[in-house]
Design a protein around this motif. Structure first.
Motif, PDB file in Angstrom:
ATOM      1  N   VAL A  36       0.835  -1.205   0.000  1.00  6.03           N
ATOM      2  CA  VAL A  36       0.000   0.000   0.000  1.00  6.03           C
ATOM      3  C   VAL A  36       0.869   1.254   0.000  1.00  6.03           C
ATOM      4  O   VAL A  36       0.565   2.248  -0.676  1.00  6.03           O
ATOM      5  CB  VAL A  36      -0.952  -0.004   1.216  1.00  6.03           C
ATOM      6  CG1 VAL A  36      -1.684   1.329   1.342  1.00  6.03           C
ATOM      7  CG2 VAL A  36      -1.958  -1.145   1.101  1.00  6.03           C
ATOM      8  N   SER A  37       1.960   1.213   0.750  1.00  7.37           N
ATOM      9  CA  SER A  37       2.844   2.386   0.795  1.00  7.37           C
ATOM     10  C   SER A  37       3.441   2.691  -0.577  1.00  7.37           C
ATOM     11  O   SER A  37       3.614   3.865  -0.941  1.00  7.37           O
ATOM     12  CB  SER A  37       3.959   2.175   1.815  1.00  7.37           C
ATOM     13  OG  SER A  37       4.769   1.067   1.455  1.00  7.37           O
ATOM     14  N   THR A  38       3.715   1.647  -1.367  1.00  5.06           N
ATOM     15  CA  THR A  38       4.246   1.867  -2.717  1.00  5.06           C
ATOM     16  C   THR A  38       3.206   2.557  -3.583  1.00  5.06           C
ATOM     17  O   THR A  38       3.524   3.487  -4.355  1.00  5.06           O
ATOM     18  CB  THR A  38       4.672   0.534  -3.361  1.00  5.06           C
ATOM     19  OG1 THR A  38       5.721  -0.034  -2.586  1.00  5.06           O
ATOM     20  CG2 THR A  38       5.150   0.748  -4.783  1.00  5.06           C
ATOM     21  N   VAL A  39       1.942   2.108  -3.477  1.00  7.33           N
ATOM     22  CA  VAL A  39       0.868   2.766  -4.229  1.00  7.33           C
ATOM     23  C   VAL A  39       0.783   4.233  -3.823  1.00  7.33           C
ATOM     24  O   VAL A  39       0.660   5.130  -4.671  1.00  7.33           O
ATOM     25  CB  VAL A  39      -0.479   2.060  -3.991  1.00  7.33           C
ATOM     26  CG1 VAL A  39      -1.610   2.828  -4.689  1.00  7.33           C
ATOM     27  CG2 VAL A  39      -0.432   0.623  -4.483  1.00  7.33           C
ATOM     28  N   ARG A  45       3.626  10.872  -5.397  1.00  2.58           N
ATOM     29  CA  ARG A  45       4.957  11.256  -5.862  1.00  2.58           C
ATOM     30  C   ARG A  45       5.852  11.666  -4.690  1.00  2.58           C
ATOM     31  O   ARG A  45       6.634  12.626  -4.771  1.00  2.58           O
ATOM     32  CB  ARG A  45       4.872  12.400  -6.874  1.00  2.58           C
ATOM     33  CG  ARG A  45       4.034  12.069  -8.088  1.00  2.58           C
ATOM     34  CD  ARG A  45       4.075  13.171  -9.103  1.00  2.58           C
ATOM     35  NE  ARG A  45       3.196  12.890 -10.223  1.00  2.58           N
ATOM     36  CZ  ARG A  45       3.080  13.646 -11.302  1.00  2.58           C
ATOM     37  NH1 ARG A  45       3.814  14.731 -11.411  1.00  2.58           N
ATOM     38  NH2 ARG A  45       2.243  13.326 -12.268  1.00  2.58           N
ATOM     39  N   THR A  46       5.719  10.943  -3.596  1.00  2.00           N
ATOM     40  CA  THR A  46       6.521  11.244  -2.412  1.00  2.00           C
ATOM     41  C   THR A  46       7.868  10.541  -2.415  1.00  2.00           C
ATOM     42  O   THR A  46       8.755  10.899  -1.640  1.00  2.00           O
ATOM     43  CB  THR A  46       5.744  10.847  -1.140  1.00  2.00           C
ATOM     44  OG1 THR A  46       5.258   9.503  -1.282  1.00  2.00           O
ATOM     45  CG2 THR A  46       4.564  11.781  -0.928  1.00  2.00           C
ATOM     46  N   ARG A  47       8.006   9.520  -3.265  1.00  2.34           N
ATOM     47  CA  ARG A  47       9.283   8.827  -3.363  1.00  2.34           C
ATOM     48  C   ARG A  47       9.363   8.131  -4.708  1.00  2.34           C
ATOM     49  O   ARG A  47       8.358   7.621  -5.208  1.00  2.34           O
ATOM     50  CB  ARG A  47       9.415   7.786  -2.244  1.00  2.34           C
ATOM     51  CG  ARG A  47      10.830   7.223  -2.097  1.00  2.34           C
ATOM     52  CD  ARG A  47      10.867   6.118  -1.049  1.00  2.34           C
ATOM     53  NE  ARG A  47      10.184   4.915  -1.538  1.00  2.34           N
ATOM     54  CZ  ARG A  47       9.868   3.877  -0.770  1.00  2.34           C
ATOM     55  NH1 ARG A  47      10.130   3.910   0.513  1.00  2.34           N
ATOM     56  NH2 ARG A  47       9.262   2.821  -1.284  1.00  2.34           N
ATOM     57  N   ALA A  48      10.528   8.129  -5.304  1.00  2.48           N
ATOM     58  CA  ALA A  48      10.703   7.469  -6.600  1.00  2.48           C
ATOM     59  C   ALA A  48      10.590   5.955  -6.434  1.00  2.48           C
ATOM     60  O   ALA A  48      11.046   5.385  -5.435  1.00  2.48           O
ATOM     61  CB  ALA A  48      12.050   7.829  -7.197  1.00  2.48           C
ATOM     62  N   VAL A  49       9.956   5.307  -7.413  1.00  6.49           N
ATOM     63  CA  VAL A  49       9.880   3.847  -7.438  1.00  6.49           C
ATOM     64  C   VAL A  49      10.403   3.373  -8.784  1.00  6.49           C
ATOM     65  O   VAL A  49      10.523   4.153  -9.727  1.00  6.49           O
ATOM     66  CB  VAL A  49       8.433   3.347  -7.218  1.00  6.49           C
ATOM     67  CG1 VAL A  49       7.901   3.794  -5.868  1.00  6.49           C
ATOM     68  CG2 VAL A  49       7.519   3.832  -8.338  1.00  6.49           C
ATOM     69  N   ALA A  50      10.711   2.112  -8.869  1.00 10.13           N
ATOM     70  CA  ALA A  50      11.239   1.550 -10.110  1.00 10.13           C
ATOM     71  C   ALA A  50      10.217   1.721 -11.233  1.00 10.13           C
ATOM     72  O   ALA A  50       9.003   1.628 -11.003  1.00 10.13           O
ATOM     73  CB  ALA A  50      11.559   0.070  -9.916  1.00 10.13           C
ATOM     74  N   PRO A  51      10.675   1.990 -12.462  1.00  7.15           N
ATOM     75  CA  PRO A  51       9.754   2.211 -13.584  1.00  7.15           C
ATOM     76  C   PRO A  51       8.753   1.072 -13.769  1.00  7.15           C
ATOM     77  O   PRO A  51       7.564   1.312 -14.029  1.00  7.15           O
ATOM     78  CB  PRO A  51      10.684   2.341 -14.785  1.00  7.15           C
ATOM     79  CG  PRO A  51      11.974   2.823 -14.219  1.00  7.15           C
ATOM     80  CD  PRO A  51      12.082   2.164 -12.869  1.00  7.15           C
ATOM     81  N   GLU A  52       9.206  -0.181 -13.638  1.00  8.15           N
ATOM     82  CA  GLU A  52       8.279  -1.299 -13.841  1.00  8.15           C
ATOM     83  C   GLU A  52       7.234  -1.356 -12.732  1.00  8.15           C
ATOM     84  O   GLU A  52       6.079  -1.743 -12.962  1.00  8.15           O
ATOM     85  CB  GLU A  52       9.050  -2.627 -13.932  1.00  8.15           C
ATOM     86  CG  GLU A  52       9.864  -2.993 -12.695  1.00  8.15           C
ATOM     87  CD  GLU A  52      11.278  -2.442 -12.742  1.00  8.15           C
ATOM     88  OE1 GLU A  52      12.141  -2.965 -12.007  1.00  8.15           O
ATOM     89  OE2 GLU A  52      11.519  -1.495 -13.523  1.00  8.15           O
TER      90      GLU A  52
END
Length: 367
Positions: A36-39, A45-52
């Motif tokens: 859920v935190s990744t979503v 846009r609070t933290r960058a995530v991997a493109p995939e």
């Protein structure tokens, strides 16, 4: 933009159809296979995530119809009289003309225009459409990427109408664009009529409908002039300066260079003209050049550029009016308008100036 989402339950609402079952951020996380935190990081846009990972989350958002509660509350209110326009390369002078005519038509009807850049990338396009939805636009004008299904689905799930512009699609949506196939064949005809048999083409970004249609037109022009297709003479320029430069160098490095060249859009045509000058290749003396898309100073070049000019004024007005009529009557039949470009005959094709009056005519209008 700050959505400030937490793990709460937000109803996805479709205009005119009442509320649907609530969609929680946790449901998006399950569909995407992430936390859920990744979503939350992707949405806020609070933290960058991997493109995939971002692609998976955005696809899950489109699939589930998830929207933040602040957006849902605003969707229950009256419209904002704002229309979103999502397209690529807004610095391109062709799109500038298009935007001007759309904005002028919408402003006359009391609507404002909000622009976002899709970069012709599926992930960026979905992000751009999601951003427009958070801005509570009443409708979206979209120049679709190679696969705009996710972005279109996301907008439709929120009950926001989508009108496609510049590029055709099999989607059952209102759309307006200019014909590409036959005008490109006409450019090949023109070169062939002046004795060229090694005619090359620098195509645009693969997957775009305009690129595919112009390549079909190139091959049709070769066929009807009795010229065998040579795969070495068809090179992608990816609709960028760098891509066009690389494509031009590839063609000029062939053991037998082409004598005629069709370029798929104005951005690449300018790059090719610059590359030819830097390489000492004279246009049209060493290479007859024609292109798709006109621009205001094309006739000021030496030589002036022979091109196909798209009816940006008519396209912009028609697209804006499609949005306005769709908003006024959501149940109206879907319309698909195909406009005809014009042939602008100048000197880069190698024709003597006195022959310009005899150039093929391709009058603008609705097909």
């Amino acid at each position: 933009m700050d959505l400030r989402c937490a793990n709460h339950c937000y109803p996805a609402v479709m205009a005119g159809s009442g509320s649907r079952r609530p969609v929680a951020m946790a449901q998006v996380a399950r569909v995407a296979g992430v936390s859920v935190s990744t979503v939350s990081h992707v949405v806020n846009r609070t933290r960058a995530v991997a493109p995939e990972t971002e692609r998976a989350v955005l696809a899950a958002i489109a699939e589930t119809g998830y929207v933040p509660d602040s957006v849902v509350r605003s969707m229950r209110q009256k419209g904002t009289r704002t229309v979103g326009l999502a397209l690529s390369a807004m610095s391109n002078m062709y799109f500038g003309d298009l935007v001007h005519n759309i904005e002028r038509t919408l402003a006359h009807a009391g609507y404002s225009l909000l622009l976002v850049d899709t970069h012709d990338n599926v992930v960026d396009e979905l992000r751009a459409v999601a951003d427009l939805l958070t801005r509570r636009v009443d409708a979206i004008l979209l120049a679709p990427s190679a696969d705009a299904s996710g972005a279109i689905s996301h907008a439709e799930q929120q009950g926001v109408p989508v009108v496609l512009i510049d590029r055709g699609s099999s989607a059952h949506l209102d759309q307006v664009f200019a014909e590409s196939r036959e005008p490109t064949a006409t450019l090949v005809d023109h070169l062939a009529e002046h004795g060229h048999e090694r005619i090359a083409m620098i195509g645009g970004r693969p997957g775009l409908s305009t690129t595919e249609e112009r390549i079909k037109g190139y091959r049709e022009g070769l066929r009807r002039n009795g010229i065998r297709f040579n795969k070495d003479l068809l090179v992608s320029g990816d609709s960028t300066d760098e891509g066009a430069l690389a494509a031009f160098r590839t063609l000029m490095a062939l053991p037998e260079r082409p004598t005629g060249l069709v370029v798929g859009n104005n951005v690449m045509t300018l790059s090719v003209m610059r590359a030819a000058r830097d390489a000492g290749i004279a246009v049209p003396g060493d290479l007859a050049l024609v292109g798709f898309d006109d621009f205001p100073w094309a006739d000021l070049f030496h030589p002036g550029l022979t091109v196909i000019a798209q009816p940006t004024d008519a396209m912009g007005r028609e697209a804006a009016n499609m949005v306005l009529t769709r908003l006024a009557d959501p149940s109206r039949p879907v319309r698909r308008v195909v406009l005809k470009p014009s042939f602008r005959h100048r000197e880069s094709c190698g024709c003597p100036l006195e022959e310009t009056s005899a150039a093929p005519s391709y009058a603008a209008g609705q097909k």
